[in-house]
Motif scaffolding. Structure first.
Motif, PDB file in Angstrom:
ATOM      1  N   GLN A   1     -19.800 -13.401   1.462  1.00  8.40           N
ATOM      2  CA  GLN A   1     -18.602 -12.548   0.808  1.00  8.40           C
ATOM      3  C   GLN A   1     -18.242 -10.978   1.864  1.00  8.40           C
ATOM      4  O   GLN A   1     -16.614 -10.644   1.146  1.00  8.40           O
ATOM      5  N   LEU A   2     -18.668 -10.926   2.491  1.00  9.12           N
ATOM      6  CA  LEU A   2     -18.618  -9.762   3.255  1.00  9.12           C
ATOM      7  C   LEU A   2     -17.076  -9.627   3.683  1.00  9.12           C
ATOM      8  O   LEU A   2     -16.533  -7.932   3.865  1.00  9.12           O
ATOM      9  N   ASP A   3     -16.410 -10.356   4.733  1.00 12.66           N
ATOM     10  CA  ASP A   3     -15.979 -10.105   5.482  1.00 12.66           C
ATOM     11  C   ASP A   3     -14.732  -9.834   4.618  1.00 12.66           C
ATOM     12  O   ASP A   3     -12.866  -8.827   4.873  1.00 12.66           O
ATOM     13  N   GLU A   4     -14.780 -10.733   3.513  1.00 16.82           N
ATOM     14  CA  GLU A   4     -13.450 -10.697   2.573  1.00 16.82           C
ATOM     15  C   GLU A   4     -13.496  -9.348   1.687  1.00 16.82           C
ATOM     16  O   GLU A   4     -12.376  -8.876   1.803  1.00 16.82           O
ATOM     17  N   ILE A   5     -14.436  -8.924   1.585  1.00 12.75           N
ATOM     18  CA  ILE A   5     -14.625  -7.669   0.922  1.00 12.75           C
ATOM     19  C   ILE A   5     -13.990  -6.067   2.591  1.00 12.75           C
ATOM     20  O   ILE A   5     -13.455  -5.369   1.699  1.00 12.75           O
ATOM     21  N   ALA A   6     -14.645  -6.160   3.368  1.00 10.41           N
ATOM     22  CA  ALA A   6     -14.390  -5.810   4.439  1.00 10.41           C
ATOM     23  C   ALA A   6     -12.735  -5.299   4.231  1.00 10.41           C
ATOM     24  O   ALA A   6     -11.944  -3.698   4.786  1.00 10.41           O
ATOM     25  N   LYS A   7     -12.012  -6.644   4.190  1.00 14.61           N
ATOM     26  CA  LYS A   7     -10.195  -7.306   4.485  1.00 14.61           C
ATOM     27  C   LYS A   7     -10.052  -6.246   2.834  1.00 14.61           C
ATOM     28  O   LYS A   7      -9.042  -5.495   3.494  1.00 14.61           O
ATOM     29  N   ARG A   8     -10.815  -5.646   2.203  1.00 17.54           N
ATOM     30  CA  ARG A   8      -9.870  -5.428   0.860  1.00 17.54           C
ATOM     31  C   ARG A   8      -9.992  -4.293   0.745  1.00 17.54           C
ATOM     32  O   ARG A   8      -9.115  -3.507   0.496  1.00 17.54           O
ATOM     33  N   LEU A   9     -10.890  -3.625   1.142  1.00 18.91           N
ATOM     34  CA  LEU A   9     -11.311  -2.281   1.602  1.00 18.91           C
ATOM     35  C   LEU A   9     -10.096  -1.411   2.306  1.00 18.91           C
ATOM     36  O   LEU A   9      -9.659  -0.604   2.669  1.00 18.91           O
ATOM     37  N   SER A  10     -10.235  -1.907   3.560  1.00 14.46           N
ATOM     38  CA  SER A  10      -9.365  -1.466   4.464  1.00 14.46           C
ATOM     39  C   SER A  10      -7.703  -1.760   3.787  1.00 14.46           C
ATOM     40  O   SER A  10      -6.706  -1.214   4.185  1.00 14.46           O
ATOM     41  N   ARG A  11      -7.330  -2.723   2.795  1.00 14.54           N
ATOM     42  CA  ARG A  11      -5.880  -3.123   2.335  1.00 14.54           C
ATOM     43  C   ARG A  11      -5.783  -1.895   1.422  1.00 14.54           C
ATOM     44  O   ARG A  11      -4.808  -0.863   1.392  1.00 14.54           O
ATOM     45  N   LEU A  12      -7.227  -1.787   0.814  1.00 12.85           N
ATOM     46  CA  LEU A  12      -7.466  -0.223  -0.774  1.00 12.85           C
ATOM     47  C   LEU A  12      -7.025   1.599   0.546  1.00 12.85           C
ATOM     48  O   LEU A  12      -6.451   2.261  -0.170  1.00 12.85           O
ATOM     49  N   GLU A  13      -7.538   1.037   1.216  1.00 11.64           N
ATOM     50  CA  GLU A  13      -7.697   2.625   1.913  1.00 11.64           C
ATOM     51  C   GLU A  13      -5.862   2.844   2.518  1.00 11.64           C
ATOM     52  O   GLU A  13      -6.044   4.318   2.701  1.00 11.64           O
ATOM     53  N   LYS A  14      -5.504   1.819   3.120  1.00  9.21           N
ATOM     54  CA  LYS A  14      -3.871   2.083   3.282  1.00  9.21           C
ATOM     55  C   LYS A  14      -3.515   2.086   2.423  1.00  9.21           C
ATOM     56  O   LYS A  14      -2.087   3.073   2.787  1.00  9.21           O
ATOM     57  N   SER A  15      -3.419   1.522   1.912  1.00  7.43           N
ATOM     58  CA  SER A  15      -2.793   1.951   0.016  1.00  7.43           C
ATOM     59  C   SER A  15      -2.766   3.501  -0.450  1.00  7.43           C
ATOM     60  O   SER A  15      -1.434   3.694  -0.591  1.00  7.43           O
ATOM     61  N   TYR A  16      -3.734   3.335  -0.222  1.00  6.00           N
ATOM     62  CA  TYR A  16      -4.350   5.017  -0.177  1.00  6.00           C
ATOM     63  C   TYR A  16      -3.989   6.050   0.096  1.00  6.00           C
ATOM     64  O   TYR A  16      -3.443   7.204  -0.439  1.00  6.00           O
ATOM     65  N   ARG A  17      -3.619   6.049   1.218  1.00  7.31           N
ATOM     66  CA  ARG A  17      -3.277   6.532   2.638  1.00  7.31           C
ATOM     67  C   ARG A  17      -1.974   6.787   2.674  1.00  7.31           C
ATOM     68  O   ARG A  17      -0.651   7.707   2.581  1.00  7.31           O
ATOM     69  N   SER A  18      -1.021   5.855   1.832  1.00 11.76           N
ATOM     70  CA  SER A  18       0.832   5.672   1.684  1.00 11.76           C
ATOM     71  C   SER A  18       0.793   6.250   0.572  1.00 11.76           C
ATOM     72  O   SER A  18       2.108   6.569   0.427  1.00 11.76           O
ATOM     73  N   GLU A  19       0.617   6.431  -0.035  1.00  9.77           N
ATOM     74  CA  GLU A  19       0.312   7.128  -1.720  1.00  9.77           C
ATOM     75  C   GLU A  19       0.717   8.957  -1.522  1.00  9.77           C
ATOM     76  O   GLU A  19       0.213   9.477  -0.724  1.00  9.77           O
TER      77      GLU A  19
END
Length: 345
Positions: free
Chosen positions: A327-345
């Motif tokens: 599951q690590l690959d999917e978890i890394a992708k989800r984390l990347s999306r969350l970080e991008k979302s956090y930076r855009s707020e």
């Protein structure tokens, strides 16, 4: 416990190690043993703090130890900063193997007429030495060993029983080849035509430096074109595989079941733990230590300690973790999306 016919005094032992001692200079010393098992005519050593508990009750004639433990020693002591090194030096005094060497050629050995031998060579029963071989002084060729054509064996090198040195191999001085090892077998070279394999003739050789030791049933393959090269003072344990055109730098050590794929270069003063695997065409710089069962797939350019894999754990926990690894690959992708979302707020 060691047993040998060699007799020394405590003064002889201290002189050999170049250390001072207190006690009876004429005390006979007939062997080495552990702190726990030593008799009153044996020397023991303390090199690992785990055995400090046995020091107080030892019956040894003397103990080789670090000065920090001297005050706790109930018997005469031989103090060295590196007691394990002292033990290594003393072990040579009590080794019974050289005393069994008989110079000359056993009548059952097969030795080509063109073989050149130095003084004091011993060729034991059923050994085979092919044409053009050169043996240095005091070389020992063990029973059943084979040395292929045009190989060169340096002074004071020992082949134990059933060693194979192939043709065109160069072995340095004071080398020890343990039983069953093969120096210069064909490298693993094949070309595939889509339907099957075609063997590639291995045209290189092997060069072993001085003071090398190769453990039992280890294999060092000859080079495909150039040579496989093992530097000076390299120590290789049992059941190690070194593929064609590998080079290993001076003073490196390889523990049991190490496997090194073709054309990889290992630097000086490297240590590879048991079961380490190195992929092919890599460069490992000087001063690298790789811990046991690690797999190295990329070159290492900075000295230090390297590890891979995970340690043993209860199977239930391992199975849970194995699921998480997937599951690590999917978890890394989800984390990347969350970080991008956090930076855009």
């Amino acid at each position: 416990m060691t047993h040998a016919s060699h007799h020394f005094t405590l003064a002889d032992i201290a002189r050999h190690l170049d250390v001072d001692f207190e006690g009876d200079a004429e005390q006979p010393i007939r062997g080495l043993a552990t702190l726990k098992e030593a008799a009153s005519d044996q020397v023991a050593f303390l090199a690992n703090r785990a055995y400090l508990k046995d020091l107080a009750t030892t019956q040894a004639a003397a103990v080789l130890l670090h000065p920090e433990h001297g005050k706790n020693c109930p018997v005469p002591r031989l103090e060295m900063a590196n007691p394990y090194l002292g033990y290594a030096k003393l072990s040579q005094l009590f080794d019974p193997l050289p005393a069994r060497d008989i110079t000359g050629i056993h009548p059952t050995a097969v030795v080509a007429k063109s073989v050149v031998m130095g003084e004091g060579v011993s060729v034991q029963a059923h050994a085979v030495i092919e044409a053009g071989v050169m043996l240095g002084e005091r070389v020992v060729v063990g029973a059943g060993s084979v040395i292929g054509a045009d190989s060169v064996i340096g002074d004071e090198t020992r082949l134990h029983a059933n060693v194979t040195v192939s043709h065109g191999i160069v072995v340095g001085k004071r080398v020890i080849l343990q039983s069953g090892c093969v120096i210069g077998g064909d490298g693993f070279g094949f070309a595939h035509d889509g339907a099957g394999w075609h063997k590639i003739a291995q045209l290189g050789g092997v060069v072993l430096g001085d003071d090398v030791e190769v453990g039992s049933c280890s294999s060092i393959d000859r080079g495909a074109l150039g040579d496989t090269v093992i530097g000076n003072d390299v120590k290789i344990d049992s059941q190690v595989q070194i593929a064609h055109n590998v080079s290993i730098g001076d003073h490196s050590a390889l523990a049991g079941c190490v496997g090194i794929a073709g054309s990889t270069k290992v630097g000086k003063h490297c240590m590879l733990g048991g079961g380490v695997g190195l992929s092919g065409h890599l460069t490992i710089c000087d001063g690298v230590q790789v811990t046991g069962m690690s797999l190295v797939t990329n070159s290492i350019h900075e000295p230090g300690v390297y590890s891979s894999g995970t340690g043993a754990m209860h199977n239930t926990q391992w199975r849970k973790n194995a699921v998480r690894f997937k599951q690590l690959d999917e978890i890394a992708k989800r984390l990347s999306r969350l970080e991008k979302s956090y930076r855009s707020e």
